[in-house]
Design a protein around this motif. Sequence first.
Motif, PDB file in Angstrom:
ATOM      1  N   LEU A 167       0.830  -1.200   0.000  1.00  0.00           N
ATOM      2  CA  LEU A 167       0.000   0.000   0.000  1.00  0.00           C
ATOM      3  C   LEU A 167       0.873   1.263   0.000  1.00  0.00           C
ATOM      4  CD1 LEU A 167      -2.976   1.026   0.167  1.00  0.00           C
ATOM      5  CD2 LEU A 167      -2.557   1.288   2.598  1.00  0.00           C
ATOM      6  N   MET A 168       1.932   1.235   0.794  1.00  0.00           N
ATOM      7  CA  MET A 168       2.836   2.385   0.842  1.00  0.00           C
ATOM      8  C   MET A 168       3.462   2.610  -0.524  1.00  0.00           C
ATOM      9  SD  MET A 168       2.487   3.749   3.618  1.00  0.00           S
ATOM     10  CE  MET A 168       3.665   5.068   3.369  1.00  0.00           C
ATOM     11  N   ASN A 173       3.797   5.744  -5.563  1.00  0.00           N
ATOM     12  CA  ASN A 173       3.752   5.727  -7.022  1.00  0.00           C
ATOM     13  C   ASN A 173       2.586   6.518  -7.594  1.00  0.00           C
ATOM     14  OD1 ASN A 173       6.103   4.296  -7.485  1.00  0.00           O
ATOM     15  ND2 ASN A 173       5.089   2.343  -7.064  1.00  0.00           N
ATOM     16  N   ILE A 174       1.492   6.531  -6.860  1.00  0.00           N
ATOM     17  CA  ILE A 174       0.317   7.220  -7.384  1.00  0.00           C
ATOM     18  C   ILE A 174       0.607   8.718  -7.545  1.00  0.00           C
ATOM     19  CG2 ILE A 174      -0.868   7.716  -5.185  1.00  0.00           C
ATOM     20  CD1 ILE A 174      -2.645   6.503  -8.282  1.00  0.00           C
ATOM     21  N   GLU A 175       1.478   9.245  -6.678  1.00  0.00           N
ATOM     22  CA  GLU A 175       1.833  10.664  -6.787  1.00  0.00           C
ATOM     23  C   GLU A 175       2.610  10.911  -8.082  1.00  0.00           C
ATOM     24  OE1 GLU A 175       0.411  12.779  -4.964  1.00  0.00           O
ATOM     25  OE2 GLU A 175      -0.390  11.224  -3.632  1.00  0.00           O
ATOM     26  N   ARG A 219      -6.519   7.435  -7.190  1.00  0.00           N
ATOM     27  CA  ARG A 219      -5.980   8.063  -6.002  1.00  0.00           C
ATOM     28  C   ARG A 219      -6.989   7.956  -4.850  1.00  0.00           C
ATOM     29  NH1 ARG A 219      -4.903  13.324  -4.177  1.00  0.00           N
ATOM     30  NH2 ARG A 219      -2.752  13.462  -3.411  1.00  0.00           N
ATOM     31  N   LYS A 220      -8.256   8.234  -5.197  1.00  0.00           N
ATOM     32  CA  LYS A 220      -9.309   8.184  -4.182  1.00  0.00           C
ATOM     33  C   LYS A 220      -9.439   6.768  -3.617  1.00  0.00           C
ATOM     34  CE  LYS A 220     -13.808   9.276  -4.670  1.00  0.00           C
ATOM     35  NZ  LYS A 220     -14.889   9.805  -5.524  1.00  0.00           N
ATOM     36  N   SER A 221      -9.400   5.785  -4.502  1.00  0.00           N
ATOM     37  CA  SER A 221      -9.527   4.387  -4.063  1.00  0.00           C
ATOM     38  C   SER A 221      -8.383   3.991  -3.147  1.00  0.00           C
ATOM     39  CB  SER A 221      -9.547   3.440  -5.256  1.00  0.00           C
ATOM     40  OG  SER A 221     -10.573   3.809  -6.123  1.00  0.00           O
ATOM     41  N   ILE A 222      -7.170   4.424  -3.493  1.00  0.00           N
ATOM     42  CA  ILE A 222      -6.020   4.050  -2.678  1.00  0.00           C
ATOM     43  C   ILE A 222      -6.091   4.702  -1.302  1.00  0.00           C
ATOM     44  CG2 ILE A 222      -3.505   4.269  -2.455  1.00  0.00           C
ATOM     45  CD1 ILE A 222      -3.349   3.662  -5.405  1.00  0.00           C
TER      46      ILE A 222
END
Length: 395
Positions: A167-168, A173-175, A219-222
């Motif tokens: 998750l981290m 990565n999402i950023e 992003r919202k899901s994560i």
Amino acid sequence: MAETTPTTKPSGLVLYVDDERGNRVVFEQSLKTEFNIICASDPETALDIMAKNDVAVLVTDMRMPTMNGEELLRIVKERSPQTIRMVITAYADVDPIIRAINEGLAVRYIIKPWIRTELVQVLRWATEAHVFSRSSAALHLRLIESERLATLGSFIGPVVHDLKTPLMSLLTNIEVVSELAEAAPVLRAALAQMRQPPANRDRLYQVIDDLEPVMADFRKSILHLNTMITSMRDLGKPGSETKGPLDTDPLPIVRHAMAVCQNLAMNVRAQIDYAGPGILPHVRMSATELTQVLINLVANGTQAVAARGTPNGKISIVAREQGGVLELAVRDDGVGMAADVLTRVGTPFFTTRAEGTGLGIAQCQRLVGTAGGRFKIESQVGVGTTVTITLPIAA
Ligand SMILES: Nc1ncnc2c1ncn2[C@@H]1O[C@H](COP(=O)(O)OP(=O)(O)O)[C@@H](O)[C@H]1O
Ligand SMILES: [Mg+2]
């Protein structure tokens, strides 16, 4: 039908449910000088009474024709969680009792035939616990309801921990990928300069257009996942809710645990005894929690003796005060545990018994730990088991 009308006594209302008239009469006659008693002959009437009155303590029989006590307890737990629920039973089978205690359906089991002085003690405790729960609205009494949840929390704890690492990595990565989405206008401009067949060009425009909304969603899901995982992890932490005053006389609870398992012991000609002083120091743990711990341990010991099948089996509760703590050992000469069982015992849902839930030891370890005590198991196959808990003494 209700047979008495409630008067207002400070101790709170005690509702007794039993289908046998004789039992109701005896209960009411022997306790009405001390408590504010109301009786019901069936669960439906009891629920009616509860809808109209603030009932402090519900004491119910288990076997009734229209609805059994367990169903009544479930409904009351749902509708009136602040009512202290207890059972009076002649039930010989200890497993339904343990299950109900571990599910938080009832905090005490009183075995028929009951002794007046003991019942008075238990009812006093219960009415006090009820007053306590109402006087601390913020700490609203959740008794053992929260404990199953907490057990679940400790069970999924390692899983949650393992989920945290990927998750981290996703969160970091999402950023980076979000920055890519922000570059959509630049990409669009670049595409305008390129020589591409129209089909390809349309396809690429589509991909670029999708980038931003898809990334936002992603992003919202994560973040949502992160919140969920974090709250799952918090399940296992000791809650701030309290289970009554942290000052308990252990002796009545030791006797209570012995009484609950007496039938099972007698059936296999085993004996349960207590060895220790006639007066014990109060411990820094609630009565509800100590009850749960001792009943589970004595039941386990009795079941182990029953499983071994040797006559004259023995289960002993040994108490001694030492260096500011109270040590309570539950010793049995039952089947004992093999090394592989011993390493797994206490893992929630680990059981070797067909009727077991595998929650007993896990709960005991958690409750003793939360109280600041220690928990130790020693066992040898064919010899027996000793479970020792040490509890801090109340100031
Ligand atoms: N006193 C004991 N003697 C032998 N085995 C025990 C004893 N206490 C617990 N165990 C073993 O540990 C397992 C888990 O116990 P527990 O957590 O109380 O759950 P359950 O009683 O529902 O099985 C039991 O199924 C049994 O195998
Ligand atoms: Mg058990």
